[in-house]
Design an enzyme around this catalytic site. Structure first.
Site, PDB file in Angstrom:
ATOM      1  N   HIS A  32      65.082   2.557  45.943  1.00  0.00           N
ATOM      2  CA  HIS A  32      64.177   3.412  45.144  1.00  0.00           C
ATOM      3  C   HIS A  32      64.658   3.948  43.871  1.00  0.00           C
ATOM      4  O   HIS A  32      65.800   4.491  44.131  1.00  0.00           O
ATOM      5  CB  HIS A  32      63.131   4.342  45.496  1.00  0.00           C
ATOM      6  CG  HIS A  32      63.539   5.490  46.031  1.00  0.00           C
ATOM      7  ND1 HIS A  32      63.586   6.716  45.296  1.00  0.00           N
ATOM      8  CD2 HIS A  32      64.269   5.819  47.202  1.00  0.00           C
ATOM      9  CE1 HIS A  32      64.237   7.538  45.968  1.00  0.00           C
ATOM     10  NE2 HIS A  32      64.814   7.124  46.998  1.00  0.00           N
ATOM     11  N   CYS A  88      64.587   4.328  52.201  1.00  0.00           N
ATOM     12  CA  CYS A  88      64.899   5.730  51.896  1.00  0.00           C
ATOM     13  C   CYS A  88      64.076   6.853  52.673  1.00  0.00           C
ATOM     14  O   CYS A  88      62.859   6.582  52.791  1.00  0.00           O
ATOM     15  CB  CYS A  88      65.255   6.118  50.675  1.00  0.00           C
ATOM     16  SG  CYS A  88      65.949   7.811  50.424  1.00  0.00           S
ATOM     17  N   ARG A 107      58.573  10.592  49.110  1.00  0.00           N
ATOM     18  CA  ARG A 107      57.785   9.781  48.021  1.00  0.00           C
ATOM     19  C   ARG A 107      57.602   8.241  48.396  1.00  0.00           C
ATOM     20  O   ARG A 107      57.138   7.491  47.573  1.00  0.00           O
ATOM     21  CB  ARG A 107      58.174  10.161  46.873  1.00  0.00           C
ATOM     22  CG  ARG A 107      58.241  11.554  46.357  1.00  0.00           C
ATOM     23  CD  ARG A 107      58.967  12.043  45.177  1.00  0.00           C
ATOM     24  NE  ARG A 107      60.620  11.571  45.261  1.00  0.00           N
ATOM     25  CZ  ARG A 107      61.500  11.579  44.393  1.00  0.00           C
ATOM     26  NH1 ARG A 107      61.102  12.005  43.054  1.00  0.00           N
ATOM     27  NH2 ARG A 107      62.478  11.677  44.552  1.00  0.00           N
ATOM     28  N   CYS A 125      66.868   7.956  43.289  1.00  0.00           N
ATOM     29  CA  CYS A 125      67.159   8.259  44.641  1.00  0.00           C
ATOM     30  C   CYS A 125      68.276   9.130  44.647  1.00  0.00           C
ATOM     31  O   CYS A 125      69.416   9.015  43.914  1.00  0.00           O
ATOM     32  CB  CYS A 125      67.684   6.896  45.384  1.00  0.00           C
ATOM     33  SG  CYS A 125      68.199   7.365  46.912  1.00  0.00           S
TER      34      CYS A 125
HETATM   35 CO    CO Z   1      66.247   8.114  48.133  1.00  0.00          CO
END
Ligand code: CO
Length: 212
Positions: free
Chosen positions: A98, A42, A46, A101
């Site tokens: 993750h 993604c 982070r 998201c």
């Molecule tokens: Co994401």
């Protein structure tokens, strides 16, 4: 110092520190890259690929987009996949999602977000497939987290279904496709599933329907 100039200051420090720790580093990098991993993750700031698996430059070939989606009409992603498999001959293709998201959460909401809703439509079919399971959960947070996992599995399937992967496996090339998910809360990765030539293995997670 403004935040843009900060980038150059930090870059100079990093280059100097890297050269000091490993004098041949840039010389070696300039000759070739030889990564064993393709990372499809993604765009979320982070979840930086190299950093969370503690690997240096040169070790991970990376493609990132909102919600780590792989669709056969995306020439960008397919070009990365083709180069990684045919030229770099990576050993592992990793789809990394993750929890929490924002893209996945946006796909689940009924609000409009503009152009990106066209991209997130790819997740809507996964929601439709698992509507009953998702609706049975008691909170939006749980629903988003499960959908983050289901989305990884769906994208692993999409990677495996590409002509690039199918042709390479047919030709006997050895590499695996993995689905993993990252927790922003504790920094840890969870291994979800692994697909090699003709075999699928789930890592203690029961998603039988998704793997047929
Ligand atoms: Co994401």
């Amino acid at each position: 110092m403004d935040s843009f100039q900060e980038i150059f200051r930090k870059n100079r420090e990093w280059a100097a520190r890297t050269k000091k720790n490993c004098p041949d580093f840039f010389e070696a990098m300039a000759h070739q890259q030889n990564p064993e991993y393709l990372w499809i993750g993604c765009s979320d700031s982070r979840v930086p690929a190299n950093q969370i698996v503690d690997l240096p430059p040169g070790d991970v070939f990376v493609h990132r987009n909102v919600a780590n989606i792989v669709v056969p009409s995306d020439l960008n992603c397919l070009s990365v996949l083709q180069y990684a498999i045919e030229v770099l001959k990576v050993k592992h293709v990793i789809v990394c999602g993750h929890y929490g998201c924002g893209g996945v959460a946006a796909a689940m909401s009924n609000e409009k977000h503009g152009m990106i809703d066209n991209w997130l439509r790819h997740i809507r079919s996964t929601i439709r497939l698992h509507k009953v399971t998702l609706e049975a959960l008691s909170s939006d947070e749980e629903r988003t987290d499960l959908l983050c996992e289901l989305n990884v599995i769906e994208q692993v399937r999409n990677v495996c279904a590409t002509t690039i992967v199918q042709d390479a496996w047919d030709a006997g090339q050895k590499f695996s496709v993995h689905g993993i998910i990252y927790s922003i809360r504790n920094g840890l990765l969870k291994d979800m599933l692994h697909v090699g030539v003709g075999d699928v293995e789930t890592k203690g997670i029961d998603f039988p329907k998704l793997l047929d």
